[in-house]
Design an enzyme around this catalytic site. Structure first.
Site, short mmCIF file in Angstrom:
data_model
loop_
_atom_site.label_atom_id
_atom_site.label_comp_id
_atom_site.label_asym_id
_atom_site.label_seq_id
_atom_site.Cartn_x
_atom_site.Cartn_y
_atom_site.Cartn_z
N TRP A 324 0.85 -1.21 0.00
CA TRP A 324 0.00 0.00 0.00
C TRP A 324 0.88 1.26 0.00
O TRP A 324 0.53 2.27 -0.61
CB TRP A 324 -0.90 0.00 1.24
CG TRP A 324 -1.79 1.21 1.35
CD1 TRP A 324 -3.00 1.41 0.76
CD2 TRP A 324 -1.52 2.40 2.10
NE1 TRP A 324 -3.49 2.64 1.10
CE2 TRP A 324 -2.60 3.27 1.92
CE3 TRP A 324 -0.46 2.82 2.91
CZ2 TRP A 324 -2.67 4.52 2.51
CZ3 TRP A 324 -0.52 4.07 3.51
CH2 TRP A 324 -1.62 4.91 3.31
N HIS A 325 2.03 1.17 0.68
CA HIS A 325 2.87 2.35 0.79
C HIS A 325 3.60 2.68 -0.51
O HIS A 325 3.97 3.83 -0.73
CB HIS A 325 3.90 2.16 1.92
CG HIS A 325 3.30 2.33 3.28
ND1 HIS A 325 2.71 1.29 3.95
CD2 HIS A 325 3.18 3.42 4.07
CE1 HIS A 325 2.25 1.75 5.11
NE2 HIS A 325 2.52 3.02 5.21
N GLY A 326 3.84 1.72 -1.35
CA GLY A 326 4.54 2.04 -2.58
C GLY A 326 4.71 0.82 -3.46
O GLY A 326 4.71 -0.31 -2.99
#
Lengths: 473, 358
Positions: A324-326
């Site tokens: 989700w973060h990258g």
């Protein structure tokens, strides 16, 4: 629009002034909606259409879920919402990542395939507003939230400017009820909101950007081996930077919302004083961890099917959380490191139980320091541009790096050291209380002194227009 | 299904029980007094209100470029030494100042050349050591400005406009000199080996909305500021040693290849612009004293300067070739004082006209 910009200050003064000057609640909501879209469109106006498209689709799907007669139909509409949201996120955020990995897999199978590079511009805050919007259909499906009949209210819930682009991830179920009746400003609410905004700006502008960012950038951008001191200096700088950056944004968001009469929950609770990893995730990015718990971990079965299945579920959740973060495997590794330590912690707790000797402050503090050290180690993978950089840094941190010249200056090391010490001291002092409780007991002169000091430091630092780290997520 | 929703209905943030209105007023008054005190202190140190030469200001000027504009690209010498009024008088059109202090001008030049609509005139300051910089902060300064121009948001534009209104009246708003990190940097500390780079020059020029830069009097006159800047240039003009983790030969080979490519790219870019009717003139602005010794030794005129001029075929003006340009003295060895910059530009104009007529 950045909180730490002159544009936002003018924008906020105008919006707040007009908002409280208006009498009609409906008109005030319209004002907030327009303001929120201006806030978002100030980056890239066309992406405001994408934001509205996502919102309108989930509004429609939410009503279909609610009106569906059979469980199968309800489930179908819910899956349609999940699929559409994740597809959009997948296209904009993970398109090139998926293509690159597909190419890699084909190459392993002996097929030479050169995918086109998609020139995709990532809409700012897409991961946040997708989750804002998606939480609505999921909560309607779960029966936690009634579908709203007002597209305007739902659009405002998703796009409410304080939390739109970098959280907290405010669920529609938590926000829509606040749109039913006009909020009343309680005594002190506005002033406290302003103090929280000052605190958030101070964390971002002074601590994250002015005192830590350069050291983190220098170490993570360096192409050669580093001494252990510099590697730790850069990593601690990033650990502090990302906390002050993200918690600063959340604090600003909470303060700005308060000034408008809305109440958002805490997103951080002194996470660097966490004792263990489950405690860490109860204190760090709380709105994401509860989102993943409610909409992924529990539907996967949570811990209801035994320890082995719970461990697998945890790893899946942390895998997704990392991604989700990258769109990079380094983020996945960051998530998996947390997953592994969450599993280990469960096993240890299951075996040792809550023995009395583990509850002493000294033991808790030692476990807390160990947790912080591993969290920092995991940050290396989060921040590093690639695995080679991460490996070089981890080697240096454990003293196995090649001989090398120093990189950080004495001043940078002192800045990182003193800010980190202050950060840990503050978190350990406050871990069992709240900022409201502490401020409530402070002598007034101290509140005035600290508030003045923070404002003066912000003015002195002058800001540099650094975007918040979490905007890219 | 519940008719209304969630646990949030009962959630309200705690508001600490304090007289917030009174506290806020006291804090505002104290902060205002602190800011006024700091402003007085900074003015006593010799600072005056001026714009910060930010990528936003640069982007604003870059947006002003029209297809037939006269554009100045280059380093701080083109920035300090050219007067826009004199150029407008002499060339018939007001030039746009895109020179960037402490930068490699090539990316800006290449960006103009790659803008197919542009067929105007480029006055390019050519300091070979900077034009050919293969990487590092010189290149980054140009790239940062270009990135802001290409990606500037409406929020950034409006923030810049608001920022200018403040900077034109408040002396302590000096991003290069008076921010908290810069002030902390003034505290003397024992250095760690290999970590301290040469200090950047302090504030010594004022900038207006057209990015016309003028040397301030405290630097133009002999004194501690002038000495500090003059003594700082030799450190800045000395190339840093190669990083210890790359073999020296490999590093120099990589640098050599990058510089060679820059020669070729420059020649190609000049030809590309001239092919569609654009004009380019390279100018070597005055530099004196220790800086002249260093530059002439490191990049002698017969070396990179001559090669760039020959390969590109562009007209050029080397200040020492003309007696009326050759005898200007740079107070701090590298830039002209504000009055001299006007006179220098007046004398330069006929040479520019002649070169551009070629």
């Amino acid at each position: 629009m950045l909180f730490n910009s002159l544009t936002f200050i003018v924008f906020f003064v105008v919006v707040v002034g007009a908002y409280w000057a208006l009498r009609s609640w409906e008109t005030r909501k319209n004002l907030l909606l327009v303001a929120s879209y201006i806030f978002y469109g100030a980056w890239n106006p066309p992406f405001a259409l994408l934001l509205f498209g996502t919102t309108a689709l989930d509004f429609y799907l939410g009503s279909r879920i609610a009106s569906a007669v059979t469980p199968r139909a309800r489930r179908g509409w819910m899956i349609a919402s999940v699929t559409s949201n994740l597809s959009m996120l997948g296209f904009f955020k993970y398109g090139n990542f998926l293509l690159e990995n597909f190419q890699w897999l084909l190459a392993r199978a002996g097929v030479a395939y050169q995918p086109p590079h998609l020139d995709i511009f990532l809409p700012i805050g897409i991961s946040f507003y997708t989750f804002h919007s998606l939480s609505y259909t999921l909560d309607v499906y779960r029966g936690v939230c009634a579908p709203t009949k007002s597209l305007r209210d739902f659009t405002l819930a998703v796009s409410f400017f304080p939390q739109l682009v970098a959280g907290p991830i405010v669920r529609a179920a938590d926000f829509l009820p606040q749109l039913v009746t006009a909020p009343k400003l309680r005594p002190g609410q506005f002033g406290w909101g302003l103090l929280l905004m000052t605190l958030g700006m101070f964390e971002k502008i002074v601590l994250a950007d002015a005192l830590l960012a350069d050291s983190a950038d220098a170490v993570f951008g360096y192409g050669g081996p580093l001494p252990a001191l510099d590697a730790w200096g850069g990593t601690l700088a990033f650990a502090g930077q990302i906390f002050f950056d993200f918690a600063g944004y959340s604090t600003c968001a909470i303060g700005a919302a308060l000034c408008l009469g809305f109440h958002l929950k805490d997103n951080f609770r002194f996470p660097y004083a966490a004792v263990g990893f489950s405690d860490f995730w109860r204190r760090w990015h709380i709105s994401l961890s509860t989102f993943l718990r409610d909409f992924l971990y529990i539907p996967l079965g949570g811990n209801r099917s035994g320890p082995a299945r719970a461990a697998v579920n945890l790893m899946i959740v942390m895998f997704i959380g990392g991604l989700w973060h990258g769109a990079a495997w380094t983020f996945v590794v960051w998530g998996l490191i947390h997953g592994v330590f969450l599993v280990i912690e469960r096993l240890v707790k299951g075996a040792a139980g809550e023995a009395p000797w583990t509850q002493t402050f000294a033991i808790k503090f030692l476990i807390g320091l160990g947790t912080f050290a591993v969290v920092c180690l995991a940050w290396v993978f989060f921040r590093a541009a690639d695995f080679a950089t991460a490996a070089r840094l981890v080697k240096a941190m454990v003293g196995a790096g090649a001989p090398s010249d120093a990189l950080l200056t004495t001043r940078e090391l002192l800045q990182v050291g003193s800010v980190t010490a202050g950060l840990l001291l503050a978190h350990w002092s406050l871990r069992d209380t709240s900022i409201e409780a502490v401020v409530g007991k402070m002598p007034r002169w101290l509140v005035v002194a600290l508030w003045t000091l923070m404002l003066s430091a912000i003015i002195l630092t002058q800001g540099n227009g650094h975007a918040f780290i979490y905007f890219q997520f | 299904m519940p008719s209304s929703t969630s646990s949030f209905e009962s959630f309200e943030r705690v508001i600490p029980d304090l007289p917030w209105r009174r506290l806020a007023l006291i804090v505002t008054a104290l902060t205002f007094l602190a800011a006024v005190g700091w402003e007085i202190r900074c003015r006593a140190w010799g600072y005056a209100p001026t714009l910060n030469d930010t990528p936003d200001l640069w982007a604003q000027q870059r947006r002003a470029v029209r297809p037939d504009s006269i554009v100045i690209v280059g380093d701080s010498r083109a920035h300090f030494d050219l007067d826009l009024d004199e150029l407008e008088k002499g060339l018939g059109s007001r030039p746009i100042q895109l020179a960037l202090d402490g930068s490699c001008p090539y990316p800006v030049f290449a960006d103009l050349v790659n803008d197919e609509s542009f067929h105007g005139t480029v006055i390019a300051s050519l300091v070979p050591g900077m034009w050919l910089a293969p990487g590092g902060p010189l290149l980054k300064n140009s790239e940062r400005a270009l990135e802001r121009y290409h990606k500037q948001t409406w929020a950034q534009r409006s923030g810049h406009v608001l920022g200018m209104l403040l900077e034109e009246h408040i002396a302590f708003l000096k991003k290069d000199d008076l921010t908290l990190p810069k002030l902390l940097g003034r505290i003397p500390l024992p250095p760690r080996d290999h970590t301290e780079g040469p200090p950047l020059p302090p504030y010594f020029g004022s900038v207006d909305r057209e990015r016309r830069t003028r040397m301030i009097d405290a630097c133009a006159q002999p004194g501690p500021l002038q000495d500090r800047i003059k003594n700082g240039w030799p450190l800045l003009f000395t190339p840093p040693p190669p990083p210890s983790y790359i073999p020296r030969e490999a590093f120099l080979k990589g640098m050599g290849a990058a510089i060679e490519k820059r020669f070729q790219d420059t020649a190609a870019a000049v030809k590309k612009l001239r092919a569609r009717g654009g004009k380019v003139v390279f100018v070597r602005f005055p530099f004196t004293g220790k800086v002249r010794e260093l530059e002439d030794a490191g990049t002698p005129r017969a070396g990179p300067w001559t090669r760039i001029i020959n390969e590109s075929g562009a007209p050029s003006i080397y200040f020492t070739d003309y007696p009326e340009l050759a005898n200007f003295q740079c107070p701090e060895s590298s830039h002209l004082s504000a009055p001299d910059s006007v006179e220098f530009t007046r004398r330069l104009v006929p040479h520019l006209k002649a070169a551009l007529a070629q």
